[in-house]
Motif scaffolding. Structure first.
Motif, PDB file in Angstrom:
ATOM      1  N   GLN A 144       0.850  -1.190   0.000  1.00 29.92           N
ATOM      2  CA  GLN A 144       0.000   0.000   0.000  1.00 29.92           C
ATOM      3  C   GLN A 144       0.886   1.240   0.000  1.00 29.92           C
ATOM      4  O   GLN A 144       1.984   1.241   0.569  1.00 29.92           O
ATOM      5  N   LYS A 145       0.373   2.285  -0.624  1.00 32.01           N
ATOM      6  CA  LYS A 145       1.064   3.574  -0.586  1.00 32.01           C
ATOM      7  C   LYS A 145       0.020   4.674  -0.529  1.00 32.01           C
ATOM      8  O   LYS A 145      -0.919   4.686  -1.321  1.00 32.01           O
ATOM      9  N   ILE A 146       0.191   5.581   0.422  1.00 32.44           N
ATOM     10  CA  ILE A 146      -0.735   6.691   0.594  1.00 32.44           C
ATOM     11  C   ILE A 146       0.055   7.989   0.443  1.00 32.44           C
ATOM     12  O   ILE A 146       1.087   8.174   1.083  1.00 32.44           O
ATOM     13  N   THR A 147      -0.442   8.866  -0.414  1.00 38.39           N
ATOM     14  CA  THR A 147       0.203  10.153  -0.649  1.00 38.39           C
ATOM     15  C   THR A 147      -0.735  11.260  -0.214  1.00 38.39           C
ATOM     16  O   THR A 147      -1.914  11.285  -0.612  1.00 38.39           O
ATOM     17  N   SER A 212       8.350  14.733   0.802  1.00 40.80           N
ATOM     18  CA  SER A 212       8.991  15.314  -0.387  1.00 40.80           C
ATOM     19  C   SER A 212      10.244  14.540  -0.771  1.00 40.80           C
ATOM     20  O   SER A 212      11.281  15.118  -1.111  1.00 40.80           O
ATOM     21  N   GLY A 213      10.149  13.231  -0.705  1.00 34.26           N
ATOM     22  CA  GLY A 213      11.217  12.364  -1.169  1.00 34.26           C
ATOM     23  C   GLY A 213      12.263  12.006  -0.141  1.00 34.26           C
ATOM     24  O   GLY A 213      13.137  11.170  -0.408  1.00 34.26           O
ATOM     25  N   LYS A 214      12.226  12.619   1.049  1.00 30.13           N
ATOM     26  CA  LYS A 214      13.218  12.332   2.080  1.00 30.13           C
ATOM     27  C   LYS A 214      12.596  11.458   3.165  1.00 30.13           C
ATOM     28  O   LYS A 214      11.505  11.764   3.668  1.00 30.13           O
ATOM     29  N   GLU A 215      13.298  10.369   3.510  1.00 27.03           N
ATOM     30  CA  GLU A 215      12.778   9.483   4.551  1.00 27.03           C
ATOM     31  C   GLU A 215      12.584  10.249   5.852  1.00 27.03           C
ATOM     32  O   GLU A 215      13.379  11.122   6.210  1.00 27.03           O
ATOM     33  N   TYR A 216      11.550   9.896   6.547  1.00 31.44           N
ATOM     34  CA  TYR A 216      11.149  10.627   7.739  1.00 31.44           C
ATOM     35  C   TYR A 216      10.654   9.622   8.773  1.00 31.44           C
ATOM     36  O   TYR A 216       9.928   8.689   8.446  1.00 31.44           O
ATOM     37  N   GLU A 217      11.061   9.789  10.007  1.00 33.43           N
ATOM     38  CA  GLU A 217      10.636   8.898  11.081  1.00 33.43           C
ATOM     39  C   GLU A 217       9.738   9.680  12.033  1.00 33.43           C
ATOM     40  O   GLU A 217      10.206  10.486  12.830  1.00 33.43           O
ATOM     41  N   PRO A 218       8.423   9.473  11.956  1.00 30.43           N
ATOM     42  CA  PRO A 218       7.519  10.243  12.800  1.00 30.43           C
ATOM     43  C   PRO A 218       7.509   9.757  14.245  1.00 30.43           C
ATOM     44  O   PRO A 218       7.957   8.651  14.556  1.00 30.43           O
ATOM     45  N   VAL A 219       6.992  10.609  15.110  1.00 28.39           N
ATOM     46  CA  VAL A 219       6.759  10.214  16.491  1.00 28.39           C
ATOM     47  C   VAL A 219       5.672   9.138  16.493  1.00 28.39           C
ATOM     48  O   VAL A 219       4.654   9.264  15.815  1.00 28.39           O
ATOM     49  N   SER A 220       5.892   8.061  17.229  1.00 31.10           N
ATOM     50  CA  SER A 220       4.921   6.974  17.199  1.00 31.10           C
ATOM     51  C   SER A 220       4.951   6.204  18.504  1.00 31.10           C
ATOM     52  O   SER A 220       5.914   6.289  19.278  1.00 31.10           O
ATOM     53  N   HIS A 221       3.903   5.446  18.745  1.00 28.46           N
ATOM     54  CA  HIS A 221       3.913   4.482  19.833  1.00 28.46           C
ATOM     55  C   HIS A 221       3.055   3.284  19.431  1.00 28.46           C
ATOM     56  O   HIS A 221       2.143   3.389  18.596  1.00 28.46           O
ATOM     57  N   VAL A 222       3.388   2.142  19.987  1.00 25.50           N
ATOM     58  CA  VAL A 222       2.689   0.914  19.663  1.00 25.50           C
ATOM     59  C   VAL A 222       1.458   0.773  20.543  1.00 25.50           C
ATOM     60  O   VAL A 222       1.434   1.226  21.691  1.00 25.50           O
ATOM     61  N   TYR A 223       0.403   0.156  19.993  1.00 30.16           N
ATOM     62  CA  TYR A 223      -0.766  -0.171  20.798  1.00 30.16           C
ATOM     63  C   TYR A 223      -1.166  -1.618  20.519  1.00 30.16           C
ATOM     64  O   TYR A 223      -0.945  -2.157  19.432  1.00 30.16           O
ATOM     65  N   ASP A 240       2.051  22.124   0.575  1.00 26.97           N
ATOM     66  CA  ASP A 240       2.654  21.697  -0.702  1.00 26.97           C
ATOM     67  C   ASP A 240       3.709  20.605  -0.562  1.00 26.97           C
ATOM     68  O   ASP A 240       4.216  20.114  -1.578  1.00 26.97           O
ATOM     69  N   ASP A 241       4.058  20.232   0.675  1.00 24.91           N
ATOM     70  CA  ASP A 241       4.941  19.069   0.818  1.00 24.91           C
ATOM     71  C   ASP A 241       4.137  17.789   0.559  1.00 24.91           C
ATOM     72  O   ASP A 241       2.921  17.745   0.780  1.00 24.91           O
ATOM     73  N   LYS A 242       4.845  16.768   0.120  1.00 24.99           N
ATOM     74  CA  LYS A 242       4.189  15.503  -0.201  1.00 24.99           C
ATOM     75  C   LYS A 242       4.583  14.450   0.821  1.00 24.99           C
ATOM     76  O   LYS A 242       5.737  14.026   0.866  1.00 24.99           O
ATOM     77  N   LEU A 243       3.613  14.049   1.644  1.00 18.12           N
ATOM     78  CA  LEU A 243       3.826  12.960   2.586  1.00 18.12           C
ATOM     79  C   LEU A 243       3.505  11.641   1.894  1.00 18.12           C
ATOM     80  O   LEU A 243       2.430  11.471   1.320  1.00 18.12           O
ATOM     81  N   CYS A 244       4.443  10.726   1.949  1.00 14.11           N
ATOM     82  CA  CYS A 244       4.234   9.399   1.362  1.00 14.11           C
ATOM     83  C   CYS A 244       4.366   8.351   2.460  1.00 14.11           C
ATOM     84  O   CYS A 244       5.369   8.321   3.188  1.00 14.11           O
ATOM     85  N   ILE A 245       3.350   7.521   2.600  1.00 12.34           N
ATOM     86  CA  ILE A 245       3.346   6.436   3.585  1.00 12.34           C
ATOM     87  C   ILE A 245       3.283   5.118   2.831  1.00 12.34           C
ATOM     88  O   ILE A 245       2.350   4.880   2.063  1.00 12.34           O
TER      89      ILE A 245
END
Length: 777
Positions: A144-147, A212-223, A240-245
């Motif tokens: 899956q990919k979400i933009t 915007s093409g750069k890998e990013y590690e968001p704040v997260s926690h497991v549930y 205008d930035d593009k978040l890709c998941i």
């Protein structure tokens, strides 16, 4: 629904919808389903909606919830779902302003795409694109990919995503919960085990983010919750930035051949190592590999139709796509379900649909897969023996509904409501719809005649023939008055006629089954004594052979009356005739049951589906055109086509009889059962037999390809609005390309082995060596 979205390489490869309507979720969940034969996933949306059906199935993983229920394919933990908040507003298309909505399935690439612009309460606009695929190459992988792109101002986004085992089959939970775990603060894993069949499942998923093409590690926690594990991610995205998941998932089971012998810890380890590999590759690399797999499929199997209506071209490609994704080509312990892997209808069970309506596609297009599907029937012989013995018969009495190899009969006993009594209607098919044993024999014969696969026959085919004929010889009932053998108390293909005697289809098919077994008995005894001795010892053939010879020519075979009509059964022609116009023009199948219950329908000259017509189609060389025409004209007006299996059979026969216009209309109706404008017909899954029937309409009907008595006949007859059809087939292991226009028939042998192929056209034998062109008119 939109059918003309594709262009260039994707022309007539795109199925699309251009409006979201929460009333009709099931339509696109089914027709846009993804799969690879190992698993299938309904195309539910990432966000949840009331009325959705989130189904993920893995072939051959049957489980029985309770002793008073039958086995079914369990709904595996869902990995596609997500909860998405944008500036604290939950994404929900039923409550928000949506601009430029579109969802498409690309049949050529196997990718599902959904895109729209979402207008938030605070005035911001968000572009959203959702992509998804199930790999046709790596059967375990889901991508899956979400933009997400904010158009007006910065946004705060919260995403909750993981593995959700809180899914059921119509409310039934088939899994005991196992271990849930997070690895390396990144990889999520959940184990579950079916409650009765004790199949272990390992489900893994992982997320990757970039802005915007750069890998990013968001704040997260497991549930973790009961039957659920996931991660909660918080992100800030500028205008205008593009978040890709990217979300990459996999499913493995202890039923997988490559995992046999692994304990649950071994399954955890294997699946975890594989998810790490897939994570490294990423969505784009994984789907490129899958697209290359689809390209190879289309390069080999595409059918080109030049029609005044482009829908016809889309329809045949839609059929081929679903034939591929529903078929467990990887494992001969599995077969095709009546709803494929796209819905909970019919519980994932296999019917005669596979042998009569679907198998011909694979025989002519991919004989290796066809062989695997027939080997499945051979592998279920223990269940067929169990059913025969339980009913007081001998030999192989194949179940009407089949699941796991040793299950035997798995048809439910009770069905929908009786409008008169208010009680559940008893389903008699599992008890007395018995023609399936002859159907399996016919499919075996058809496969052998078309492929010339002696190895299959030596290992499996002859035994299937002998064992089914052994059943029929024990099933026949002697009528002292007529000095004939009858087959009483059955259901033929027309399931609106229960407890009938001497159903013509059943009697003729049983007769043919025994006659052909006699032929093969004599042939083996003369030419292959080692095979004969093995089967004789196993099945006591010498004794059975004497019964066959004594009984076969005394089997009652209904003959045409003075009007050339063959009685469908002993009583059909005596039943009441009513005006069926209302039901012939119905919008939804089964509307006759709003006015009558099944017992009353049994007393009317009305048929659910092809019965005599199915006999003419399978054993067509036993009947002349005059008899076929008379019976078609009698029975078709009384047939409601309430089974999706019916239209394609009638289409092919109408074409044979020269009714070009009616044949095309029937093809169009068959093509629209799932793909067409009716938004509720596919809620419980794809109509798998009809999908195979669409191919038969094109190739066996309009293309005129038939196997008659072991001979190849090609007698095309195109619809008025088609100018050309081009399709491949295999014949005796050679690959042929057949092109039909209004004026010519061209056949080319692509195998280039210089082997001569004899075929019949207009009653005359022709020899194909490399290429041949014949005038049609």
């Amino acid at each position: 629904m939109i059918y003309n979205k594709g262009y260039n390489d994707f022309k007539n490869f795109i199925v699309a919808e251009d409006k979201f309507d929460a009333r009709y979720l099931g339509k696109c969940e089914t027709i846009m389903a993804l799969g690879n034969g190992y698993m299938g996933i309904r195309s539910s949306m990432e966000e949840r909606y009331v009325g959705e059906v989130r189904d993920t199935f893995v072939s051959g993983t049957f489980n029985k919830f309770h002793d008073n229920e039958v086995t079914e394919l369990p709904n595996v933990a869902d990995v596609t779902g997500m909860i998405i908040y944008i500036d604290n507003e939950k994404l929900n298309l039923t409550e928000s302003k949506i601009i430029d909505y579109e969802r498409t399935l690309n049949l050529r690439t196997g990718e599902l795409t959904r895109k729209f612009t979402y207008e938030c309460i605070n005035g911001n606009r968000i572009q959203m694109v959702f992509n998804r695929f199930v790999s046709i190459i790596d059967k375990h992988v889901i991508g899956q990919k979400i933009t997400i792109i904010p158009e007006i101002k910065d946004v705060e986004i919260n995403i909750q995503s993981g593995i959700n085992g809180q899914v059921t089959n119509f409310g039934v939970q088939h899994f005991a919960e196992g271990e849930k775990r997070l690895y390396d603060n990144k990889f999520l894993q959940m184990m579950e085990t079916t409650t009765q069949s004790k199949i272990d499942f390992a489900v893994n998923t992982v997320h990757k983010f970039s802005i915007s093409g750069k890998e990013y590690e968001p704040v997260s926690h497991v549930y973790m919750d009961r039957r659920k594990i996931g991660k909660d991610y918080n992100l800030s995205v500028k205008k205008d930035d593009k978040l890709c998941i990217e979300k990459i998932s996999n499913i493995y089971t202890s039923r997988d051949k490559e995992n046999e012998g692994l304990d649950i810890d071994g399954l955890k380890k294997v699946s975890y190592e594989k998810i790490k590999e897939s994570y490294t590759k990423g969505y784009d690399s994984l789907i490129e590999t899958s697209m290359n797999g689809w390209k190879a499929i289309w390069d080999k199997n595409d059918i080109i139709i030049k029609s005044q209506d482009d829908f016809d071209q889309l329809a045949i490609r839609f059929a081929i796509y679903h034939l591929v994704i529903m078929t467990p080509a990887h494992d001969n312990r599995m077969s095709i379900a009546a709803k494929g892997l796209t819905g909970e209808g019919y519980k994932g069970h296999t019917f005669w649909d596979t042998e009569v309506f679907i198998l011909p596609y694979f025989i002519y297009s991919n004989p290796k897969i066809a062989r695997s599907l027939l080997e499945y029937r051979y592998n279920t012989l223990p269940g067929a023996h169990k059913k025969a013995k339980a009913n007081g018969y001998e030999g192989a009495m194949f179940p009407w509904e089949s699941a796991w190899l040793e299950d035997g009969e798995v048809t439910p006993v009770w069905g929908g409501a009786d409008i008169i009594t208010g009680k559940s209607t008893k389903i008699w098919s599992g008890f007395i719809e018995q023609h399936i044993s002859a159907d399996v024999a016919f499919a075996t014969w058809q496969y052998y005649q078309i492929t010339d696969d002696d190895d299959f026959m030596n290992r499996y085919g002859y035994e299937l023939f002998m064992d089914t004929a052994k059943f029929w010889s024990s099933r026949l009932e002697y009528n002292e008055q007529t000095k004939e053998y009858n087959i009483k108390d059955v259901i033929g293909p027309d399931e609106y006629k229960e407890h009938v005697n001497n159903n013509a289809f059943t009697n003729y098919m049983a007769y043919w089954n025994i006659k052909t077994a006699i032929y093969y008995y004599d042939k083996l005894k003369e030419d292959s004594p080692s095979i004969y001795n093995r089967l004789n010892e196993k099945l006591k053939l010498d004794k059975v052979y004497r019964l066959w010879k004594n009984k076969v020519d005394k089997i009652y075979l209904p003959k045409p009356n003075k009007d050339l009509i063959i009685p469908q059964d002993d009583e059909y022609l005596k039943k009441k005739i009513i005006d069926l116009t209302k039901y012939k023009n119905q919008k939804n199948v089964g509307e006759i049951f709003r006015d009558y219950n099944l017992e009353q329908v049994n007393q009317i000259q009305v048929s659910k589906q092809a019965d005599i017509m199915a006999l003419f189609y399978l054993l067509e060389d036993l009947f002349g055109k005059e008899i076929k025409t008379a019976n078609y004209n009698y029975y078709e007006p009384k047939t409601l086509h309430d089974s999706s299996l019916s239209l394609s059979t009638h289409c092919v026969l109408a074409n044979d009889l020269g009714d070009n216009h009616k044949a095309y209309n029937l093809f169009s109706c068959a093509s629209r059962i799932d793909l067409g404008e009716n938004m509720t017909t596919s809620d419980h899954g794809i109509h798998a037999a009809s999908i195979g029937g669409i191919w038969q309409c094109v190739v066996n009907g309009f293309g005129g390809v038939r196997m008659l008595g072991g001979n190849l006949r090609i007698e095309p007859n195109l619809p008025d609005n088609w100018s050309e059809v081009k399709f491949p087939i295999y014949w005796h292991q050679d690959r042929l390309m057949i092109t039909v226009t209004k004026y010519k028939l061209e056949i080319e042998n692509l195998s280039k082995d210089n082997k001569q192929i004899v075929f019949i056209n207009k009653g005359k034998e022709h020899i194909l060596k490399n290429k041949i062109c014949l005038n049609i008119n």
